[in-house]
Design a protein around this motif. Structure first.
Motif, PDB file in Angstrom:
ATOM      1  N   ARG A  24      -6.206  23.398 -99.976  1.00 37.09           N
ATOM      2  CA  ARG A  24      -6.460  22.387-100.993  1.00 37.09           C
ATOM      3  C   ARG A  24      -7.557  22.826-101.958  1.00 37.09           C
ATOM      4  O   ARG A  24      -7.474  22.585-103.156  1.00 37.09           O
ATOM      5  CB  ARG A  24      -6.866  21.068-100.308  1.00 37.09           C
ATOM      6  CG  ARG A  24      -7.162  19.943-101.285  1.00 37.09           C
ATOM      7  CD  ARG A  24      -7.311  18.615-100.574  1.00 37.09           C
ATOM      8  NE  ARG A  24      -8.496  18.506 -99.745  1.00 37.09           N
ATOM      9  CZ  ARG A  24      -8.485  18.374 -98.415  1.00 37.09           C
ATOM     10  NH1 ARG A  24      -7.340  18.376 -97.757  1.00 37.09           N
ATOM     11  NH2 ARG A  24      -9.610  18.254 -97.737  1.00 37.09           N
ATOM     12  N   ALA A  55     -12.317  19.104-103.915  1.00 34.68           N
ATOM     13  CA  ALA A  55     -11.318  20.008-104.499  1.00 34.68           C
ATOM     14  C   ALA A  55     -11.924  21.320-104.962  1.00 34.68           C
ATOM     15  O   ALA A  55     -11.262  22.362-104.933  1.00 34.68           O
ATOM     16  CB  ALA A  55     -10.616  19.321-105.671  1.00 34.68           C
ATOM     17  N   SER A  81      -0.150  21.026-100.491  1.00 30.78           N
ATOM     18  CA  SER A  81      -1.423  21.728-100.310  1.00 30.78           C
ATOM     19  C   SER A  81      -2.593  20.792-100.020  1.00 30.78           C
ATOM     20  O   SER A  81      -3.559  21.187 -99.374  1.00 30.78           O
ATOM     21  CB  SER A  81      -1.743  22.570-101.559  1.00 30.78           C
ATOM     22  OG  SER A  81      -1.891  21.736-102.697  1.00 30.78           O
ATOM     23  N   TYR A  82      -2.520  19.542-100.479  1.00 25.82           N
ATOM     24  CA  TYR A  82      -3.614  18.604-100.228  1.00 25.82           C
ATOM     25  C   TYR A  82      -3.814  18.357 -98.736  1.00 25.82           C
ATOM     26  O   TYR A  82      -4.908  18.007 -98.303  1.00 25.82           O
ATOM     27  CB  TYR A  82      -3.322  17.263-100.904  1.00 25.82           C
ATOM     28  CG  TYR A  82      -3.484  17.270-102.399  1.00 25.82           C
ATOM     29  CD1 TYR A  82      -4.689  16.913-102.997  1.00 25.82           C
ATOM     30  CD2 TYR A  82      -2.423  17.618-103.229  1.00 25.82           C
ATOM     31  CE1 TYR A  82      -4.831  16.900-104.378  1.00 25.82           C
ATOM     32  CE2 TYR A  82      -2.548  17.602-104.602  1.00 25.82           C
ATOM     33  CZ  TYR A  82      -3.765  17.245-105.171  1.00 25.82           C
ATOM     34  OH  TYR A  82      -3.897  17.239-106.533  1.00 25.82           O
ATOM     35  N   ASN A 113     -10.317  14.253 -96.315  1.00 23.03           N
ATOM     36  CA  ASN A 113      -9.476  13.497 -95.388  1.00 23.03           C
ATOM     37  C   ASN A 113     -10.237  12.332 -94.766  1.00 23.03           C
ATOM     38  O   ASN A 113      -9.732  11.212 -94.678  1.00 23.03           O
ATOM     39  CB  ASN A 113      -8.953  14.422 -94.285  1.00 23.03           C
ATOM     40  CG  ASN A 113      -7.968  15.445 -94.788  1.00 23.03           C
ATOM     41  OD1 ASN A 113      -7.549  15.415 -95.945  1.00 23.03           O
ATOM     42  ND2 ASN A 113      -7.588  16.386 -93.938  1.00 23.03           N
ATOM     43  N   MET A 171      -8.238  18.524-108.677  1.00 16.65           N
ATOM     44  CA  MET A 171      -7.239  19.595-108.720  1.00 16.65           C
ATOM     45  C   MET A 171      -7.053  20.109-110.133  1.00 16.65           C
ATOM     46  O   MET A 171      -6.905  21.315-110.361  1.00 16.65           O
ATOM     47  CB  MET A 171      -5.911  19.089-108.156  1.00 16.65           C
ATOM     48  CG  MET A 171      -4.834  20.159-108.049  1.00 16.65           C
ATOM     49  SD  MET A 171      -5.226  21.468-106.848  1.00 16.65           S
ATOM     50  CE  MET A 171      -4.717  20.680-105.320  1.00 16.65           C
ATOM     51  N   TRP A 220      -0.954  12.479-100.400  1.00 12.27           N
ATOM     52  CA  TRP A 220      -2.155  12.708 -99.593  1.00 12.27           C
ATOM     53  C   TRP A 220      -3.031  11.460 -99.551  1.00 12.27           C
ATOM     54  O   TRP A 220      -3.454  11.019 -98.467  1.00 12.27           O
ATOM     55  CB  TRP A 220      -2.928  13.888-100.178  1.00 12.27           C
ATOM     56  CG  TRP A 220      -4.226  14.206 -99.515  1.00 12.27           C
ATOM     57  CD1 TRP A 220      -4.420  14.523 -98.200  1.00 12.27           C
ATOM     58  CD2 TRP A 220      -5.512  14.271-100.146  1.00 12.27           C
ATOM     59  NE1 TRP A 220      -5.751  14.778 -97.969  1.00 12.27           N
ATOM     60  CE2 TRP A 220      -6.440  14.631 -99.140  1.00 12.27           C
ATOM     61  CE3 TRP A 220      -5.954  14.077-101.454  1.00 12.27           C
ATOM     62  CZ2 TRP A 220      -7.792  14.793 -99.411  1.00 12.27           C
ATOM     63  CZ3 TRP A 220      -7.300  14.235-101.730  1.00 12.27           C
ATOM     64  CH2 TRP A 220      -8.209  14.590-100.724  1.00 12.27           C
ATOM     65  N   ALA A 266      -0.838  14.801-104.660  1.00 10.85           N
ATOM     66  CA  ALA A 266      -2.097  14.065-104.553  1.00 10.85           C
ATOM     67  C   ALA A 266      -1.846  12.625-104.115  1.00 10.85           C
ATOM     68  O   ALA A 266      -2.567  12.080-103.269  1.00 10.85           O
ATOM     69  CB  ALA A 266      -2.824  14.083-105.901  1.00 10.85           C
ATOM     70  N   ALA A 291      -8.700  12.659-106.848  1.00 12.82           N
ATOM     71  CA  ALA A 291      -7.924  13.803-106.365  1.00 12.82           C
ATOM     72  C   ALA A 291      -7.299  14.572-107.529  1.00 12.82           C
ATOM     73  O   ALA A 291      -7.342  15.814-107.563  1.00 12.82           O
ATOM     74  CB  ALA A 291      -6.831  13.314-105.407  1.00 12.82           C
TER      75      ALA A 291
END
Length: 210
Positions: free
Chosen positions: A122, A27, A115-116, A36, A68, A150, A147, A64
């Motif tokens: 991200r 992040a 956005s993730y 990913n 963020m 994702w 989050a 996550a």
């Protein structure tokens, strides 16, 4: 060492800590390991029984959210004061920040939600919404469900497809890239049309005249 060899070694050495530490690093724009791939491999390890799926998802989600939130806090605490003090040297005016903030309030929350799924975005969006001082409640309302989506999406690839996870993962990344390219072009065209309309407003016809 290739990325997959690195990720495999990290999981062998640290287990669930890979998500709690690795995803926050992803992040803040230090994608080692890449988010990913890490999530998908986590799902695969859960499929094999190496990791328990519930603690794995919990650790991934916590990592996550932590990442963020950290970028949001850094942007909120350090970004705006830096712009106010040194913005003229960076050709960024406080008024520009205010216009950006107003535009974001109209259109940006949906971007925060997805956005993730977009590498690059991200790693940037948390700083951005912090700098323009989006309220924490608004940030959390969109970023935290994003989050979870994702984490669940990429974890599911590894968990559901098992030994074929790499082939499916590559296909998903390929088509996600194309999808966001198309969306980016559509947004750019929309913005240009709107900008052109403002520069050349249509002539208004009074109701009482021909």
């Amino acid at each position: 060492m290739k990325f997959m060899e690195l990720i495999e070694q990290l999981f062998a050495d640290y287990g669930y800590w890979v998500m709690l530490i690795g995803l926050p690093l992803d992040a803040i724009a230090l994608p080692i390991p890449p988010g990913n791939t890490t999530l998908t491999y986590t799902g695969f390890l859960s499929f094999k029984g190496v990791l328990s799926w519930l603690p794995a998802i919990g650790a991934a989600y916590a990592g996550a959210v932590l990442g963020m939130t950290a970028t949001y806090a850094l942007g909120y605490k350090l970004g705006a004061p830096l712009v106010e003090r040194y913005g003229k040297w960076l050709f960024i005016k406080p008024e520009s920040l205010e216009k950006t903030r107003q535009s974001y309030r109209k259109y940006g929350n949906k971007l925060l939600l997805i956005s993730y799924f977009v590498p690059g975005i991200r790693q940037f969006i948390g700083y951005f919404v912090g700098i323009i001082r989006i309220p924490y409640r608004t940030f959390a309302l969109y970023a935290y469900p994003g989050a979870l989506m994702w984490v669940m999406a990429f974890f599911a690839i590894g968990y559901v497809f098992g030994e074929q996870w790499e082939e499916v993962f590559l296909l998903v990344e390929k088509y996600l890239k194309y999808l966001f390219i198309v969306l980016g072009i559509a947004v750019a065209v929309f913005a240009l049309v709107k900008w052109g309309t403002r520069l050349n407003p249509s002539k208004q016809v009074d109701n009482g005249t021909e």
